[in-house]
Design an enzyme around this catalytic site. Structure first.
Site, mmCIF file in Angstrom:
data_model
loop_
_atom_site.group_PDB
_atom_site.id
_atom_site.type_symbol
_atom_site.label_atom_id
_atom_site.label_comp_id
_atom_site.label_asym_id
_atom_site.label_seq_id
_atom_site.Cartn_x
_atom_site.Cartn_y
_atom_site.Cartn_z
ATOM 1 N N SER A 1 41.158 52.756 41.561
ATOM 2 C CA SER A 1 41.516 51.492 40.925
ATOM 3 C C SER A 1 42.471 51.830 39.783
ATOM 4 O O SER A 1 42.162 52.669 38.932
ATOM 5 C CB SER A 1 40.265 50.818 40.363
ATOM 6 O OG SER A 1 40.623 49.959 39.293
ATOM 7 N N HIS B 1 43.201 50.610 45.385
ATOM 8 C CA HIS B 1 42.408 49.407 45.115
ATOM 9 C C HIS B 1 43.093 48.692 43.950
ATOM 10 O O HIS B 1 43.085 49.186 42.818
ATOM 11 C CB HIS B 1 40.983 49.852 44.757
ATOM 12 C CG HIS B 1 40.066 48.754 44.332
ATOM 13 N ND1 HIS B 1 39.220 48.099 45.212
ATOM 14 C CD2 HIS B 1 39.828 48.205 43.110
ATOM 15 C CE1 HIS B 1 38.498 47.203 44.553
ATOM 16 N NE2 HIS B 1 38.858 47.233 43.272
ATOM 17 N N ASP C 1 43.406 45.621 41.495
ATOM 18 C CA ASP C 1 42.548 44.566 40.942
ATOM 19 C C ASP C 1 43.376 43.392 40.446
ATOM 20 O O ASP C 1 44.117 43.508 39.461
ATOM 21 C CB ASP C 1 41.728 45.134 39.775
ATOM 22 C CG ASP C 1 40.674 46.123 40.236
ATOM 23 O OD1 ASP C 1 39.758 45.715 40.971
ATOM 24 O OD2 ASP C 1 40.772 47.315 39.870
ATOM 25 N N MET D 1 43.239 39.740 38.769
ATOM 26 C CA MET D 1 42.345 38.869 37.983
ATOM 27 C C MET D 1 43.130 37.667 37.489
ATOM 28 O O MET D 1 44.275 37.812 37.048
ATOM 29 C CB MET D 1 41.798 39.648 36.784
ATOM 30 C CG MET D 1 41.081 40.919 37.170
ATOM 31 S SD MET D 1 40.316 41.679 35.740
ATOM 32 C CE MET D 1 39.691 43.193 36.509
ATOM 33 N N HIS E 1 41.760 43.611 45.469
ATOM 34 C CA HIS E 1 40.458 43.091 45.031
ATOM 35 C C HIS E 1 40.756 41.801 44.273
ATOM 36 O O HIS E 1 41.149 41.813 43.103
ATOM 37 C CB HIS E 1 39.749 44.119 44.147
ATOM 38 C CG HIS E 1 38.418 43.641 43.656
ATOM 39 N ND1 HIS E 1 37.671 44.302 42.716
ATOM 40 C CD2 HIS E 1 37.690 42.544 43.998
ATOM 41 C CE1 HIS E 1 36.550 43.641 42.492
ATOM 42 N NE2 HIS E 1 36.546 42.558 43.243
ATOM 43 N N MET F 1 39.967 38.877 42.342
ATOM 44 C CA MET F 1 39.014 38.211 41.448
ATOM 45 C C MET F 1 39.653 36.901 40.990
ATOM 46 O O MET F 1 40.047 36.736 39.828
ATOM 47 C CB MET F 1 38.672 39.158 40.285
ATOM 48 C CG MET F 1 37.797 40.316 40.749
ATOM 49 S SD MET F 1 37.740 41.689 39.591
ATOM 50 C CE MET F 1 39.152 42.634 40.146
ATOM 51 N N MET G 1 29.728 45.056 43.914
ATOM 52 C CA MET G 1 30.118 45.300 42.523
ATOM 53 C C MET G 1 28.959 45.931 41.756
ATOM 54 O O MET G 1 27.827 45.436 41.782
ATOM 55 C CB MET G 1 30.505 43.980 41.829
ATOM 56 C CG MET G 1 31.768 43.327 42.353
ATOM 57 S SD MET G 1 33.215 44.394 42.383
ATOM 58 C CE MET G 1 33.420 44.781 40.634
ATOM 59 N N GLY H 1 35.838 42.178 35.942
ATOM 60 C CA GLY H 1 36.679 41.735 34.825
ATOM 61 C C GLY H 1 37.320 42.877 34.054
ATOM 62 O O GLY H 1 38.428 42.733 33.545
ATOM 63 N N GLY I 1 37.698 47.413 33.567
ATOM 64 C CA GLY I 1 37.418 48.782 33.977
ATOM 65 C C GLY I 1 36.610 49.469 32.876
ATOM 66 O O GLY I 1 36.456 48.941 31.765
ATOM 67 N N GLY I 2 36.073 50.616 33.193
ATOM 68 C CA GLY I 2 35.422 51.444 32.181
ATOM 69 C C GLY I 2 34.033 50.991 31.764
ATOM 70 O O GLY I 2 33.532 51.406 30.720
ATOM 71 N N ASP J 1 32.090 49.407 43.716
ATOM 72 C CA ASP J 1 33.162 49.267 42.722
ATOM 73 C C ASP J 1 32.583 49.004 41.341
ATOM 74 O O ASP J 1 31.904 48.000 41.136
ATOM 75 C CB ASP J 1 34.080 48.101 43.152
ATOM 76 C CG ASP J 1 35.268 47.921 42.220
ATOM 77 O OD1 ASP J 1 35.555 48.834 41.421
ATOM 78 O OD2 ASP J 1 35.920 46.863 42.324
ATOM 79 N N GLY K 1 32.292 51.687 37.607
ATOM 80 C CA GLY K 1 31.583 52.793 36.973
ATOM 81 C C GLY K 1 31.255 53.943 37.897
ATOM 82 O O GLY K 1 30.329 54.709 37.630
ATOM 83 N N GLY L 1 37.867 54.053 39.045
ATOM 84 C CA GLY L 1 38.990 53.805 38.141
ATOM 85 C C GLY L 1 39.072 54.830 37.045
ATOM 86 O O GLY L 1 39.709 55.876 37.191
HETATM 87 O O1 LIG Z 1 37.066 45.436 39.872
HETATM 88 C C1 LIG Z 1 36.855 46.173 38.943
HETATM 89 C C2 LIG Z 1 36.427 45.628 37.629
HETATM 90 O O2 LIG Z 1 36.383 44.261 37.717
HETATM 91 C C3 LIG Z 1 36.948 47.641 39.191
HETATM 92 O O3 LIG Z 1 37.836 47.931 40.229
HETATM 93 C C4 LIG Z 1 37.123 48.534 38.025
HETATM 94 O O4 LIG Z 1 38.367 48.343 37.446
HETATM 95 C C5 LIG Z 1 36.944 49.989 38.380
HETATM 96 O O5 LIG Z 1 37.119 50.755 37.261
HETATM 97 P P1 LIG Z 1 35.972 51.710 36.698
HETATM 98 O O6 LIG Z 1 34.749 50.864 36.477
HETATM 99 O O7 LIG Z 1 35.757 52.758 37.759
HETATM 100 O O8 LIG Z 1 36.534 52.249 35.428
HETATM 101 FE FE LIG Z 2 37.904 46.250 41.663
#
Ligand SMILES: O=C(CO)[C@@H](O)[C@H](O)COP(=O)(O)O
Ligand SMILES: [Fe+2]
Length: 232
Positions: A15, A40, A42, A44, A74, A76, A145, A150, A152-153, A179, A181, A201
């Site tokens: 991601s 992937h 994202d 939004m 993805h 959203m 999920m 919404g 990352g991280g 998807d 963490g 990501g």
């Molecule tokens: O869709 C999403 C968040 O909404 C994910 O794709 C994250 O962006 C993945 O990033 P990490 O959680 O791996 O940092």
């Molecule tokens: Fe995602």
């Protein structure tokens, strides 16, 4: 006669949400050069989730720079159907929408297929996995999920693993994505539960050696697939 079984394989989809978005094309290329199976991306809309990223014009610019890359979008966004044709025309390969963002899952899948893309369906942490039962035969993948969509991280939600276990138990050949963490610390849980499409990501973006991280993620999943196939 039993129908031939699809051979599951471990796939890694970085991601790029937490990458240097001012250099998006080179960040995508860096991930592909490090062994990514797909990207992937994202999307939004600031409505379905409380954040904004990018839309089909960016996908259209990326596509000619990496003609053979597989783009999983993805989405959203709500309504989920809103960007199907634009994404297909811009070069997206797979359109993963949220169950929570449409009134008509089969209609949404039909439109995605008519536009020439593969269809994925995703559920937020608060949605029960059983709601997907009637739609599994329609879609190409399910994306579970493990964070609130919404950003990352965020921290991986281990309590989502039973959803993956449920899907793997009932749909042994299904491509199941995870998807949010996902890192070297959490991949074993995902692999044990039965996920085979791994979105990651920050763990990849922050690494000095994304190739090695991807290889470890993939090997962990492949080992688990092999083990479970031996047990069948
Ligand atoms: O869709 C999403 C968040 O909404 C994910 O794709 C994250 O962006 C993945 O990033 P990490 O959680 O791996 O940092
Ligand atoms: Fe995602």
């Amino acid at each position: 006669m039993s129908s031939p079984r699809k051979c599951l394989s471990g796939k890694i989809g970085p991601s790029i949400l937490n990458s240097d978005l001012s250099n998006l094309a080179s960040e995508c290329q860096r991930m592909l050069d490090s062994g990514a199976d797909y990207l992937h991306l994202d999307v939004m809309d600031g409505h379905f989730v409380p954040n904004l990223t990018f839309g089909h014009p960016i996908v259209k610019c990326l596509r000619p720079k990496m003609p053979n890359a597989m783009f999983e979008m993805h989405m959203m966004v709500e309504p989920a159907e809103r960007w199907i044709e634009d994404m297909a025309a811009s070069g997206a390969n797979m359109y993963t929408f949220h169950y929570e963002a449409t009134q008509d899952v089969p209609g949404c899948v039909r439109k995605i297929k008519e536009a020439g893309m593969k269809a994925g369906i995703s559920i937020k942490p608060g949605t029960k996995v059983e709601v997907l039962d009637p739609f599994i035969d329609l879609v190409d993948t399910v994306l579970i999920m493990t964070v609130e969509p919404g950003f990352g991280g965020q921290k991986f939600m281990a309590d989502m693993m039973p959803k993956i276990e449920y899907l793997r138990e009932h749909f042994s050949d299904l491509d199941i994505g995870v998807d949010g963490g996902v890192s070297l610390d959490t991949i074993q849980m995902c692999a044990n539960a039965g996920a085979n499409m791994i979105v990651s990501g920050s763990a990849l973006m922050k690494s000095d050696n994304p190739r090695e991280v991807m290889q470890t993620l993939r090997n962990t999943v492949e080992d688990s697939i092999q083990k479970s196939q031996l047990e069948r």
